[in-house]
Design a protein around this motif. Structure first.
Motif, PDB file in Angstrom:
ATOM      1  N   PHE A  52       0.859  -1.180   0.000  1.00 53.56           N
ATOM      2  CA  PHE A  52       0.000   0.000   0.000  1.00 53.56           C
ATOM      3  C   PHE A  52       0.895   1.230   0.000  1.00 53.56           C
ATOM      4  CE2 PHE A  52      -2.422  -3.317   2.126  1.00 53.56           C
ATOM      5  CZ  PHE A  52      -3.667  -3.212   1.531  1.00 53.56           C
ATOM      6  N   PHE A  53       0.577   2.175  -0.869  1.00 55.35           N
ATOM      7  CA  PHE A  53       1.292   3.442  -0.893  1.00 55.35           C
ATOM      8  C   PHE A  53       0.533   4.425  -0.016  1.00 55.35           C
ATOM      9  CE2 PHE A  53       2.826   1.270  -4.505  1.00 55.35           C
ATOM     10  CZ  PHE A  53       4.005   1.859  -4.926  1.00 55.35           C
ATOM     11  N   THR A  54       1.258   5.201   0.765  1.00 54.25           N
ATOM     12  CA  THR A  54       0.633   6.227   1.591  1.00 54.25           C
ATOM     13  C   THR A  54       1.662   7.316   1.863  1.00 54.25           C
ATOM     14  OG1 THR A  54      -0.769   6.609   3.535  1.00 54.25           O
ATOM     15  CG2 THR A  54       1.174   5.191   3.842  1.00 54.25           C
ATOM     16  N   ARG A  55       1.216   8.332   2.525  1.00 60.10           N
ATOM     17  CA  ARG A  55       2.130   9.396   2.939  1.00 60.10           C
ATOM     18  C   ARG A  55       2.636   9.042   4.334  1.00 60.10           C
ATOM     19  NH1 ARG A  55       2.027  14.074   0.233  1.00 60.10           N
ATOM     20  NH2 ARG A  55       2.436  15.241   2.128  1.00 60.10           N
ATOM     21  N   ASP A  56       3.865   9.395   4.613  1.00 60.62           N
ATOM     22  CA  ASP A  56       4.445   9.038   5.912  1.00 60.62           C
ATOM     23  C   ASP A  56       3.874   9.845   7.072  1.00 60.62           C
ATOM     24  OD1 ASP A  56       5.706  11.488   5.454  1.00 60.62           O
ATOM     25  OD2 ASP A  56       7.717  10.636   5.322  1.00 60.62           O
TER      26      ASP A  56
END
Length: 169
Positions: A52-56
């Motif tokens: 899953f790609f997300t913002r840190d």
């Protein structure tokens, strides 16, 4: 109920097949009071890993990083509504990984990261699926409508398909 039982192998096959075709579900930490959120899954069937790609700076990324990983749940419903799943696993912060970014990068992902593939806030979450339950119903809306009508006319339970527990390790 279903005329033929759904095997774990068939349920797993249906889950991976449908996840490839429509890959959005709900992901959350498996703890009381935690709310799952919509996330796009990028499957790696051979290892049981879902990326899953997300913002840190999101709560999910921060929470997944506590203690090196958290117990999590991924809830999924296929676009055609024939396959549903609740998958348990371990969610951790994988961080920036250019190989994974290059493999899955697409215009939808790009919209969330103004800095592109090198956006400083981009991070990747790793979900190592272990087990779950998958529901599979074939026949679509026409079969569903028939089963509901038949059940109401005969006082029986509709055939809603099969369910199987799966081991995705």
């Amino acid at each position: 109920m279903a005329d033929e039982p759904l095997s774990a192998a068939d349920a797993e096959k249906e889950f991976w097949k449908h996840l490839k075709d429509s890959n959005t579900g709900m992901l959350g930490i498996d703890t009381p009071g935690y709310h799952a959120q919509p996330m796009t899954a990028h499957r790696e069937e051979e290892t049981g890993t879902i990326w899953f790609f997300t913002r840190d700076d999101t709560d999910l990324a921060k929470d997944a990083g506590v203690g090196g990983g958290q117990s999590a749940m991924f809830h999924y419903g296929s676009k055609d509504q024939n396959t549903w799943a609740c998958i348990h696993g371990e969610l951790s912060v994988h961080g920036k990984d250019r190989e994974i970014v290059d493999r899955y990068w697409n215009p939808v992902l790009a919209a969330w990261y103004p800095g592109g593939k090198d956006d400083p806030n981009l991070t990747i979450l790793r979900f190592d699926a272990d087990d779950g339950r998958v529901w599979v119903s074939k026949g679509g809306l026409v079969k569903f409508a028939f089963e509901i009508a038949r059940a109401n006319l005969t006082g029986t339970i509709p055939d809603a398909g099969g369910v199987a527990d799966v081991n995705l390790q």
